[in-house]
Design an enzyme around this catalytic site. Structure first.
Site, PDB file in Angstrom:
ATOM      1  N   HIS A   1     117.316  79.980  55.183  1.00 49.87           N
ATOM      2  CA  HIS A   1     117.166  79.868  53.726  1.00 49.87           C
ATOM      3  C   HIS A   1     118.519  79.806  53.001  1.00 49.87           C
ATOM      4  O   HIS A   1     118.736  78.946  52.152  1.00 49.87           O
ATOM      5  CB  HIS A   1     116.378  81.051  53.158  1.00 49.87           C
ATOM      6  CG  HIS A   1     115.058  81.287  53.845  1.00 49.87           C
ATOM      7  ND1 HIS A   1     114.278  80.262  54.314  1.00 49.87           N
ATOM      8  CD2 HIS A   1     114.380  82.428  54.144  1.00 49.87           C
ATOM      9  CE1 HIS A   1     113.177  80.755  54.866  1.00 49.87           C
ATOM     10  NE2 HIS A   1     113.211  82.069  54.782  1.00 49.87           N
TER      11      HIS A   1
ATOM     12  N   ASP B   1     111.325  75.154  56.182  1.00 50.46           N
ATOM     13  CA  ASP B   1     112.097  76.226  55.565  1.00 50.46           C
ATOM     14  C   ASP B   1     111.445  76.384  54.204  1.00 50.46           C
ATOM     15  O   ASP B   1     111.681  75.576  53.300  1.00 50.46           O
ATOM     16  CB  ASP B   1     113.565  75.832  55.424  1.00 50.46           C
ATOM     17  CG  ASP B   1     114.379  76.993  54.884  1.00 50.46           C
ATOM     18  OD1 ASP B   1     113.922  77.616  53.897  1.00 50.46           O
ATOM     19  OD2 ASP B   1     115.432  77.293  55.441  1.00 50.46           O
ATOM     20  N   HIS B   2     110.596  77.395  54.065  1.00 48.34           N
ATOM     21  CA  HIS B   2     109.719  77.390  52.890  1.00 48.34           C
ATOM     22  C   HIS B   2     110.503  77.536  51.581  1.00 48.34           C
ATOM     23  O   HIS B   2     110.018  77.190  50.520  1.00 48.34           O
ATOM     24  CB  HIS B   2     108.615  78.449  53.007  1.00 48.34           C
ATOM     25  CG  HIS B   2     109.042  79.844  52.696  1.00 48.34           C
ATOM     26  ND1 HIS B   2     109.719  80.619  53.587  1.00 48.34           N
ATOM     27  CD2 HIS B   2     108.889  80.606  51.587  1.00 48.34           C
ATOM     28  CE1 HIS B   2     109.971  81.792  53.036  1.00 48.34           C
ATOM     29  NE2 HIS B   2     109.480  81.814  51.821  1.00 48.34           N
TER      30      HIS B   2
END
Ligand code: BG6
Length: 497
Positions: free
Chosen positions: A249, A186-187
């Protein structure tokens, strides 16, 4: 990041999807910047798998062009040559099982040539429909079996399209890799200020002692984008804002903002506390769904003075698409710390502003001494700026020096760094660095993913059942009117400070 601790680690990183957007925009620039900052293991090589036929040199030249566009650090010959010599292109179609034998031979050669005696990273930078095929290929060719050394799987989102498909995918992965070796990206978790949430909360008495329903009026999480879906219409149609931004996110940010202090900083201690928050999100009854969830889809409009098409006019999007490009939700976290304090979340494409922020609004003071007319009281606000600016903003009240009597709100910016100036590491740099070191703290554990699908599924089901009158906001605005009403009804407003 520490500069030297990983020098003794050595590994081959295999990237599936070498010619794709993610590899060119994010992964290669991240690798370049890790070379630049001297953070890659000394013995390291990258095998990139792509379907198109090219030589190593052709592929390396393409990477060079991408780096010029997307790297935060300038490209200099020394660092580029260092990276260039580590990259090898392996051509095959992921569905062709014989290709994995070819890859195996290439990995063996790299391990010998670069004296790599440690790990293998398999990074799936591909469309989700290939996840299972590739893992099957890795399994049947035995690529993951690496003697006494480790093998890690890195998987991009979307992790499934609902709870059922996510479970199915997870079970497939677990046939080949152990949970501890699966890195679900999950950047957002790699972004500087997201990592800073725990530090801000747990290193500051002034914040943590006030961090509850006793002193906090409400919390907002906004991830707003000016850009539309661009060329990703096909993907976005099967995703929408709920699956693209909320299930992953936003839920991850929410869990960091609301979690209890973990017993220590070990990966599982942190993940366990985050999980409890997701599990405590108050169940959405049909009435709550109706009153507390707003969906939107952009129509034509003007962004930064330029006319832009509506979502239904974008490439690969049907003319009658029912996909949401905006969502706003009011939710409660049903535990002792947060009962009664609402969280408002919103995300959308083609909005009038580009920013990601967490706003914490503290409760007002009694209007007895200074705030006799209520509208004079500006709230205490703590804003965690995720992007484009990176830092913390705090608003508090002081006496105005000039007028003597007036109370004015003082706005204090701290540690503000401009991302465009390239002075903070990109999320992917941190994440790749952690994968190579074997630190999974910034990745989602399966039970977190499971709980977040449980939350998201109900909202998505509700959307699928209802007929919304889309488009319902113009590109370049801040979303549908109902999103403003959601807060106005509670006497509150969205902030964009
Ligand atoms: C991705 C979404 O996960 O995040 C995109 O798929 C979105 O739709 C992007 O644009 C936003 O990421 P960032 O880092 O640019 O804020």
């Amino acid at each position: 990041m520490a500069m030297h601790e990983n020098k003794s680690l050595s590994s081959v990183m295999v990237i599936f999807g070498g010619t794709g957007d993610l590899t060119h925009r994010k992964l290669m620039p991240a690798l370049y910047n890790l070379v630049y900052d001297n953070l890659l293991p000394q013995n390291f090589a990258v095998a990139v798998v792509g379907r198109r036929s090219k030589t190593n040199d052709q592929y390396r030249d393409e990477v060079f062009e991408s780096l010029k566009k997307f790297s935060r650090n300038k490209i200099d010959e020394g660092h580029w040559n260092k990276l260039r010599n580590l990259i090898y292109y392996v051509q095959f179609d992921f569905t062709d099982m014989s290709g994995y034998e070819k890859l195996k031979a290439q990995i063996a050669q790299l391990e010998q040539e670069y004296n790599i005696q440690s790990g293998r990273v398999f990074y799936l930078a591909v469309a989700p429909e290939y996840f299972e095929t590739i893992v099957h290929g890795i399994h049947s060719s035995g690529l993951h079996r690496n003697g006494n050394y480790w093998s890690r799987l890195v998987i991009e989102k979307p992790f499934g399209k609902d709870l059922i498909t996510a479970k199915k995918l997870n079970n497939k992965l677990l046939e080949v890799f152990e949970e501890k070796d699966i890195y679900r990206i999950d950047h957002y978790l790699g972004k500087e200020m997201i990592q800073n949430i725990m530090v801000l909360r747990f290193c500051n008495t002034v914040f943590e002692s006030l961090w509850s329903n006793k002193y906090i009026d409400h919390i907002q999480i906004s991830l707003c984008e000016k850009s539309g879906v661009g060329t990703r219409g096909g993907y976005y149609e099967s995703s929408g804002a709920m699956r693209d931004m909320v299930q992953n996110h936003i839920v991850q940010i929410l869990s960091l903002v609301a979690m209890e202090p973990p017993i220590d900083l070990k990966t599982d201690a942190i993940r366990t506390e985050k999980l409890k928050v997701i599990q405590a999100i108050d169940c959405f009854t049909p009435e709550l769904l109706r009153d507390n969830v707003v969906f939107g889809q952009y129509g034509r409009g003007v962004v930064d003075g330029v006319p832009v098409p509506g979502y239904r006019e974008e490439e690969n999007v049907p003319k009658d698409s029912k996909t949401e490009t905006f969502v706003a939700i009011k939710l409660h976290i049903n535990n002792f710390r947060w009962a009664g304090t609402p969280f408002y979340i919103r995300t959308g494409k083609r909005l009038g502003a580009d920013f990601s922020e967490i706003v914490v609004q503290f409760k007002p003071m009694p209007d007895i001494l200074y705030f006799k007319e209520k509208y004079l009281q500006e709230p205490n606000l703590l804003v965690i700026r995720i992007q484009p600016n990176v830092g913390v903003f705090f608003q508090f009240n002081t006496r105005n020096f000039n007028t003597h009597n007036d109370i004015v709100s003082t706005k204090m910016e701290a540690g503000q760094i401009n991302r465009e100036a390239g002075n903070t590491p990109e999320a992917y740099e941190r994440l790749i660095y952690d994968i190579l070191r074997g630190d999974a703290t910034l990745f989602s554990r399966w039970d977190e993913v499971e709980a977040s699908w449980y939350f998201a599924d109900r909202i998505i089901e509700y959307k699928d059942q209802k007929k919304f009158n889309f488009p319902n906001y113009d590109a370049g605005t801040m979303g549908p009117v109902k999103a403003f009403e959601l807060l106005a009804r509670d006497g509150r407003q969205w902030f964009n400070i």
